[in-house]
Design an enzyme around this catalytic site. Structure first.
Site, PDB file in Angstrom:
ATOM      1  N   TYR A  90       1.042  -1.634  -0.314  1.00 13.10           N
ATOM      2  CA  TYR A  90      -0.288   0.005  -0.333  1.00 13.10           C
ATOM      3  C   TYR A  90       0.839   1.100  -0.021  1.00 13.10           C
ATOM      4  O   TYR A  90       1.758   1.079   0.495  1.00 13.10           O
ATOM      5  CB  TYR A  90      -0.554   0.335   1.498  1.00 13.10           C
ATOM      6  CG  TYR A  90      -0.288   0.218   2.546  1.00 13.10           C
ATOM      7  CD1 TYR A  90       1.205  -0.524   2.761  1.00 13.10           C
ATOM      8  CD2 TYR A  90      -0.476   1.629   2.986  1.00 13.10           C
ATOM      9  CE1 TYR A  90       1.024  -0.446   4.523  1.00 13.10           C
ATOM     10  CE2 TYR A  90       0.030   1.873   4.148  1.00 13.10           C
ATOM     11  CZ  TYR A  90       0.740   1.195   5.025  1.00 13.10           C
ATOM     12  OH  TYR A  90       1.299   1.423   6.177  1.00 13.10           O
TER      13      TYR A  90
ATOM     14  N   ARG B 117      -7.880 -20.477  -1.497  1.00 15.44           N
ATOM     15  CA  ARG B 117      -6.492 -20.498  -0.915  1.00 15.44           C
ATOM     16  C   ARG B 117      -5.485 -21.048  -0.807  1.00 15.44           C
ATOM     17  O   ARG B 117      -5.822 -22.344  -0.238  1.00 15.44           O
ATOM     18  CB  ARG B 117      -7.117 -20.176   1.047  1.00 15.44           C
ATOM     19  CG  ARG B 117      -6.307 -19.410   1.852  1.00 15.44           C
ATOM     20  CD  ARG B 117      -6.989 -20.013   2.674  1.00 15.44           C
ATOM     21  NE  ARG B 117      -6.211 -19.264   4.316  1.00 15.44           N
ATOM     22  CZ  ARG B 117      -5.365 -19.830   4.579  1.00 15.44           C
ATOM     23  NH1 ARG B 117      -5.134 -20.984   4.598  1.00 15.44           N
ATOM     24  NH2 ARG B 117      -4.370 -19.178   5.793  1.00 15.44           N
TER      25      ARG B 117
ATOM     26  N   LYS C 132       6.605  -2.074   1.955  1.00 13.71           N
ATOM     27  CA  LYS C 132       5.358  -1.720   2.615  1.00 13.71           C
ATOM     28  C   LYS C 132       4.229  -2.332   2.532  1.00 13.71           C
ATOM     29  O   LYS C 132       3.188  -1.683   2.035  1.00 13.71           O
ATOM     30  CB  LYS C 132       5.063   0.160   2.255  1.00 13.71           C
ATOM     31  CG  LYS C 132       3.899   0.859   2.937  1.00 13.71           C
ATOM     32  CD  LYS C 132       4.360   2.345   2.847  1.00 13.71           C
ATOM     33  CE  LYS C 132       3.230   3.251   3.072  1.00 13.71           C
ATOM     34  NZ  LYS C 132       3.342   3.584   4.712  1.00 13.71           N
TER      35      LYS C 132
ATOM     36  N   GLU D 112      12.830   2.592  14.079  1.00 13.12           N
ATOM     37  CA  GLU D 112      11.889   4.036  13.363  1.00 13.12           C
ATOM     38  C   GLU D 112      10.839   3.273  14.603  1.00 13.12           C
ATOM     39  O   GLU D 112      10.647   2.823  15.275  1.00 13.12           O
ATOM     40  CB  GLU D 112      11.186   3.685  12.182  1.00 13.12           C
ATOM     41  CG  GLU D 112      10.868   1.999  12.185  1.00 13.12           C
ATOM     42  CD  GLU D 112      10.557   1.831  10.323  1.00 13.12           C
ATOM     43  OE1 GLU D 112      10.415   2.509   9.302  1.00 13.12           O
ATOM     44  OE2 GLU D 112      10.409   0.854   9.867  1.00 13.12           O
TER      45      GLU D 112
ATOM     46  N   LEU E  96      11.320   1.303   6.855  1.00 12.20           N
ATOM     47  CA  LEU E  96      10.247   1.755   5.622  1.00 12.20           C
ATOM     48  C   LEU E  96      11.666   2.798   5.432  1.00 12.20           C
ATOM     49  O   LEU E  96      11.456   3.754   6.271  1.00 12.20           O
ATOM     50  CB  LEU E  96       9.128   2.199   5.662  1.00 12.20           C
ATOM     51  CG  LEU E  96       8.596   2.635   4.808  1.00 12.20           C
ATOM     52  CD1 LEU E  96       8.581   1.431   4.067  1.00 12.20           C
ATOM     53  CD2 LEU E  96       6.860   2.946   4.996  1.00 12.20           C
TER      54      LEU E  96
HETATM   55  N1  PLP Z   1       7.796   3.814   9.268  1.00 10.41           N
HETATM   56  C1  PLP Z   1       6.462   3.596   8.778  1.00 10.41           C
HETATM   57  C2  PLP Z   1       6.895   1.602   9.619  1.00 10.41           C
HETATM   58  C3  PLP Z   1       5.509   3.615   8.055  1.00 10.41           C
HETATM   59  O1  PLP Z   1       4.219   2.804   8.393  1.00 10.41           O
HETATM   60  C4  PLP Z   1       5.920   4.757   7.906  1.00 10.41           C
HETATM   61  C5  PLP Z   1       4.718   5.838   6.987  1.00 10.41           C
HETATM   62  O2  PLP Z   1       3.606   4.797   7.049  1.00 10.41           O
HETATM   63  C6  PLP Z   1       7.580   5.877   7.954  1.00 10.41           C
HETATM   64  C7  PLP Z   1       7.840   5.029   9.018  1.00 10.41           C
HETATM   65  C8  PLP Z   1       7.219   6.981   7.003  1.00 10.41           C
HETATM   66  O3  PLP Z   1       6.810   6.402   5.778  1.00 10.41           O
HETATM   67  P1  PLP Z   1       6.095   7.974   4.927  1.00 10.41           P
HETATM   68  O4  PLP Z   1       7.350   9.659   5.113  1.00 10.41           O
HETATM   69  O5  PLP Z   1       6.970   7.688   3.046  1.00 10.41           O
HETATM   70  O6  PLP Z   1       4.993   8.243   5.335  1.00 10.41           O
END
Ligand code: PLP
Length: 291
Positions: free
Chosen positions: A31, A102, A149, A181, A205
């Site tokens: 997503y 499935r 993501k 993070e 991410l």
């Molecule tokens: N880290 C995680 C786990 C996230 O889910 C998100 C955004 O939803 C971010 C960092 C920040 O990413 P972005 O700056 O692309 O929104």
């Protein structure tokens, strides 16, 4: 509310997906969340790049014709059809491996991916930014491909809930003594003249806002090191802040109940917030659609 589902724009109440959808059964999908201001998408090309990398990373074939340009047009149409082309909005996009009998292994190659997108009104968390956000730390129990993501967000959901239950705004994950993070944000720390954030490895991410923040820091002459911040170093940070599409740059003023630095939003976060907002939503140079 009009949404997009598999090539059609339709009323949200009419948008239904199969109970066999692999997004529903396995969390088998990718997503994106893109911010729009006055109908213009912030850093669309960075979001679409990450989407493409994620789809390739889990071997979902992108539907034919769903180019970056089509995605931006689709987002612009959703914003316009929902009267969201003025002010702040979010565009959510999800692509799953589609609906099929499935099995854990992939379905037949001809199975069409499910593509869903919606635009919703959004209000920037400026009141929280003014007072500064708070966080708790939690063990990072996620898998080792946090760079993708995917819609598998259970550890993030549980972490955020634990933060909310503790009266905090965010859960900051710690893996092997190192801050990775937040549950839905990237984490930055200021130590003296240096800005530090976890490197873009498989354990975080690669946030679009993180990327833009690093560029903004370089442009402002702030020294940046993409290197781990130890959990035990948090107490010594002059400033901590979070970045994300929905937060832009958000100062953290307390972690685990202990004040960060002065206990108030700090100057580096404030400068970077202004620079990031300008870069994402005002200046040219990032792909913008609509008006
Ligand atoms: N880290 C995680 C786990 C996230 O889910 C998100 C955004 O939803 C971010 C960092 C920040 O990413 P972005 O700056 O692309 O929104």
């Amino acid at each position: 509310m009009r949404v997009y589902l598999n090539g059609e724009f339709l009323e949200r109440s009419q948008a239904t997906i199969s109970v066999d959808d692999r997004g529903f059964l396995f969390g088998d999908g990718i997503y994106e969340v893109v911010r729009a201001v006055d109908g213009r998408l912030g850093a669309a090309e960075l979001h679409w790049q990450r989407l493409a990398r994620g789809l390739a990373g889990i071997h979902i074939n992108r539907p034919a014709g769903l180019t970056d340009g089509t995605l931006s047009e689709l987002a612009a149409r959703l914003l316009a059809e929902n009267g969201l082309d003025g002010g702040d909005a979010l565009v959510y996009l999800q692509i799953t491996r589609g609906a099929a009998v499935r099995t854990h292994h992939f379905p037949p190659a001809a199975t069409a991916a499910t593509v869903y997108a919606a635009a919703t009104p959004f209000r920037a968390p400026d009141a929280i930014r003014a007072r500064g956000a708070t966080a708790i730390t939690l063990p990072d129990i996620r898998w080792a491909r946090c760079d993708l993501k995917t819609v598998n967000l259970l550890p993030n959901v549980l972490g955020k809930q634990q933060a909310v239950a503790a009266g905090a705004d965010e859960a900051v994950f710690v893996r092997d003594g190192v801050v990775t993070e937040g549950a839905s944000t990237n984490v930055f720390a200021v130590f003296g003249d240096e800005l530090r954030t976890y490197p873009a490895t498989n354990y975080i991410l690669p946030g679009v806002t993180r990327h833009v923040t690093l560029e903004a820091a370089a442009a402002l002459g702030i020294a940046v090191r993409e290197a781990p911040v130890l959990a035990e170093e948090l107490a010594a940070a002059d400033e901590l802040f979070l970045t994300s599409t929905t937060n832009d740059v958000m100062p953290l003023v307390a972690v685990d109940g202990r004040p960060v630095g002065s206990g108030r939003p700090g100057p580096v976060a404030e400068r970077l917030f202004a620079a990031v907002r300008a870069r994402l939503y005002a200046e040219a140079g990032y792909a913008m659609v609509g008006r």
